[in-house]
Motif scaffolding. Sequence first.
Motif, PDB file in Angstrom:
ATOM      1  N   MET A 185       0.826  -1.219   0.000  1.00  0.00           N
ATOM      2  CA  MET A 185       0.000   0.000   0.000  1.00  0.00           C
ATOM      3  C   MET A 185       0.860   1.269   0.000  1.00  0.00           C
ATOM      4  N   TYR A 186       2.177   1.109  -0.183  1.00  0.00           N
ATOM      5  CA  TYR A 186       3.115   2.244  -0.169  1.00  0.00           C
ATOM      6  C   TYR A 186       2.980   3.047   1.123  1.00  0.00           C
ATOM      7  N   LEU A 187       2.901   2.307   2.248  1.00  0.00           N
ATOM      8  CA  LEU A 187       2.735   2.943   3.549  1.00  0.00           C
ATOM      9  C   LEU A 187       4.063   3.299   4.204  1.00  0.00           C
ATOM     10  N   VAL A 188       5.164   2.765   3.672  1.00  0.00           N
ATOM     11  CA  VAL A 188       6.488   3.030   4.238  1.00  0.00           C
ATOM     12  C   VAL A 188       7.259   4.025   3.382  1.00  0.00           C
ATOM     13  N   ASP A 189       7.154   3.851   2.070  1.00  0.00           N
ATOM     14  CA  ASP A 189       7.823   4.748   1.122  1.00  0.00           C
ATOM     15  C   ASP A 189       6.858   5.064  -0.018  1.00  0.00           C
ATOM     16  N   PRO A 190       7.007   6.235  -0.644  1.00  0.00           N
ATOM     17  CA  PRO A 190       6.197   6.528  -1.828  1.00  0.00           C
ATOM     18  C   PRO A 190       6.530   5.536  -2.940  1.00  0.00           C
ATOM     19  N   PRO A 191       5.610   5.316  -3.875  1.00  0.00           N
ATOM     20  CA  PRO A 191       5.927   4.431  -5.007  1.00  0.00           C
ATOM     21  C   PRO A 191       7.112   4.976  -5.786  1.00  0.00           C
ATOM     22  N   PRO A 192       7.991   4.088  -6.285  1.00  0.00           N
ATOM     23  CA  PRO A 192       9.198   4.539  -6.991  1.00  0.00           C
ATOM     24  C   PRO A 192       8.900   5.008  -8.410  1.00  0.00           C
ATOM     25  N   ILE A 193       7.977   5.945  -8.514  1.00  0.00           N
ATOM     26  CA  ILE A 193       7.557   6.477  -9.808  1.00  0.00           C
ATOM     27  C   ILE A 193       6.917   7.836  -9.549  1.00  0.00           C
ATOM     28  N   ASN A 194       7.038   8.751 -10.488  1.00  0.00           N
ATOM     29  CA  ASN A 194       6.358  10.040 -10.337  1.00  0.00           C
ATOM     30  C   ASN A 194       4.856   9.823 -10.353  1.00  0.00           C
ATOM     31  N   HIS A 195       4.208  10.204  -9.260  1.00  0.00           N
ATOM     32  CA  HIS A 195       2.778   9.921  -9.120  1.00  0.00           C
ATOM     33  C   HIS A 195       2.053  11.202  -8.741  1.00  0.00           C
ATOM     34  N   PRO A 196       0.987  11.559  -9.506  1.00  0.00           N
ATOM     35  CA  PRO A 196       0.296  12.829  -9.243  1.00  0.00           C
ATOM     36  C   PRO A 196      -0.426  12.891  -7.904  1.00  0.00           C
ATOM     37  N   LEU A 197      -0.729  11.720  -7.306  1.00  0.00           N
ATOM     38  CA  LEU A 197      -1.463  11.714  -6.041  1.00  0.00           C
ATOM     39  C   LEU A 197      -0.556  11.582  -4.827  1.00  0.00           C
ATOM     40  N   VAL A 198       0.739  11.428  -5.060  1.00  0.00           N
ATOM     41  CA  VAL A 198       1.668  11.227  -3.949  1.00  0.00           C
ATOM     42  C   VAL A 198       2.677  12.373  -3.942  1.00  0.00           C
ATOM     43  N   THR A 199       2.567  13.238  -2.940  1.00  0.00           N
ATOM     44  CA  THR A 199       3.476  14.373  -2.818  1.00  0.00           C
ATOM     45  C   THR A 199       4.015  14.448  -1.391  1.00  0.00           C
ATOM     46  N   GLY A 200       5.267  14.857  -1.269  1.00  0.00           N
ATOM     47  CA  GLY A 200       5.858  15.016   0.056  1.00  0.00           C
ATOM     48  C   GLY A 200       6.548  13.753   0.540  1.00  0.00           C
ATOM     49  N   GLU A 201       7.116  13.850   1.730  1.00  0.00           N
ATOM     50  CA  GLU A 201       7.838  12.740   2.350  1.00  0.00           C
ATOM     51  C   GLU A 201       6.917  11.999   3.327  1.00  0.00           C
ATOM     52  N   TRP A 202       7.415  10.819   3.767  1.00  0.00           N
ATOM     53  CA  TRP A 202       6.688  10.053   4.780  1.00  0.00           C
ATOM     54  C   TRP A 202       6.758  10.805   6.113  1.00  0.00           C
ATOM     55  N   PRO A 203       5.678  10.878   6.886  1.00  0.00           N
ATOM     56  CA  PRO A 203       4.363  10.290   6.615  1.00  0.00           C
ATOM     57  C   PRO A 203       3.370  11.258   5.963  1.00  0.00           C
ATOM     58  N   TYR A 204       3.866  12.448   5.562  1.00  0.00           N
ATOM     59  CA  TYR A 204       2.949  13.503   5.131  1.00  0.00           C
ATOM     60  C   TYR A 204       2.191  13.132   3.863  1.00  0.00           C
ATOM     61  N   TYR A 205       2.864  12.396   2.957  1.00  0.00           N
ATOM     62  CA  TYR A 205       2.165  12.043   1.719  1.00  0.00           C
ATOM     63  C   TYR A 205       0.966  11.130   1.979  1.00  0.00           C
ATOM     64  N   LEU A 206       1.001  10.420   3.114  1.00  0.00           N
ATOM     65  CA  LEU A 206      -0.128   9.535   3.442  1.00  0.00           C
ATOM     66  C   LEU A 206      -1.396  10.328   3.740  1.00  0.00           C
ATOM     67  N   PHE A 207      -1.252  11.487   4.361  1.00  0.00           N
ATOM     68  CA  PHE A 207      -2.430  12.317   4.662  1.00  0.00           C
ATOM     69  C   PHE A 207      -3.033  12.876   3.380  1.00  0.00           C
ATOM     70  N   TYR A 208      -2.179  13.323   2.459  1.00  0.00           N
ATOM     71  CA  TYR A 208      -2.687  13.794   1.164  1.00  0.00           C
ATOM     72  C   TYR A 208      -3.370  12.655   0.410  1.00  0.00           C
ATOM     73  N   LEU A 209      -2.771  11.471   0.482  1.00  0.00           N
ATOM     74  CA  LEU A 209      -3.334  10.312  -0.207  1.00  0.00           C
ATOM     75  C   LEU A 209      -4.697   9.946   0.353  1.00  0.00           C
ATOM     76  N   GLU A 210      -4.846  10.038   1.673  1.00  0.00           N
ATOM     77  CA  GLU A 210      -6.135   9.775   2.310  1.00  0.00           C
ATOM     78  C   GLU A 210      -7.217  10.718   1.776  1.00  0.00           C
ATOM     79  N   LEU A 211      -6.880  11.989   1.661  1.00  0.00           N
ATOM     80  CA  LEU A 211      -7.850  12.968   1.159  1.00  0.00           C
ATOM     81  C   LEU A 211      -8.223  12.682  -0.281  1.00  0.00           C
ATOM     82  N   PHE A 212      -7.240  12.365  -1.104  1.00  0.00           N
ATOM     83  CA  PHE A 212      -7.505  12.055  -2.502  1.00  0.00           C
ATOM     84  C   PHE A 212      -8.402  10.820  -2.619  1.00  0.00           C
ATOM     85  N   ILE A 213      -8.103   9.794  -1.838  1.00  0.00           N
ATOM     86  CA  ILE A 213      -8.894   8.564  -1.900  1.00  0.00           C
ATOM     87  C   ILE A 213     -10.321   8.822  -1.450  1.00  0.00           C
ATOM     88  N   PHE A 214     -10.485   9.585  -0.387  1.00  0.00           N
ATOM     89  CA  PHE A 214     -11.824   9.932   0.101  1.00  0.00           C
ATOM     90  C   PHE A 214     -12.631  10.617  -1.004  1.00  0.00           C
TER      91      PHE A 214
END
Length: 231
Positions: A185-214
């Motif tokens: 689920m890319y919960l430890v590191d961002p996916p190793p690819i440029n991804h429009p929904l994943v921005t920032g470092e761990w754990p901050y990108y997880l909060f953005y991802l949660e909002l996008f998924i919602f």
Amino acid sequence: MDINYAIPFLSDEWILNNFFSLIYIIAFLLLGKYVNKDQKLLLAYAFVYVFIGIYIVYHIMHFIEGTWSLSKRLPFHLCGISSVLVCIIMFLKKQQLAFEFLFYCGILGGINALLTPLIDNYTGTNFFYIEYYYSHSSIIIFPLYLFYFMDMRLTKYSWLKSFLLLNLLLIFIMPLDFLLDANYMYLVDPPPINHPLVTGEWPYYLFYLELFIFFLLFFTYSLFKLSFLKN
């Protein structure tokens, strides 16, 4: 060769692969539209049995190639969970919750995988290349097939239930990631690819991802409730 193979967005390879994936999705759904009711059920089972067969071969091939491991091959990515649901949903007595979770996660996860293709631990074997597009297209196809041709429905708060269930899974998967030195689920590191929904470092990108998924879950529910997309 054992690499993470990313296909650049809008490259010739990306366009060609997604063109054939789209043809596969449209062709199967058109087939479902024009067969009779009994044939629709047989077609659903045939689809699942073929999918199960290829899913088993996928794991066997990774064993043969020496790339099967607990940290990589457990079905704890969103698309992996969706694949398991495709394998079992026709054999469940109570299908509603599984269908709703598969509908959102299969369609959104599959589209995401096709838009930002990354074949992890790619060994150069053509099977894994083709299987990537087959499996991710299939987890888009089957929930749509169930929705349009097998009388499955989305309940009013299905998007919210799926969001809550997804977060319950994260509570289990995150410590497992640290235990296995994995990144499900890319919960430890961002996916190793440029991804429009994943921005920032761990754990901050997880909060953005949660909002996008919602938002995406609610958007998907709202979209398929429009009259021209209803089954």
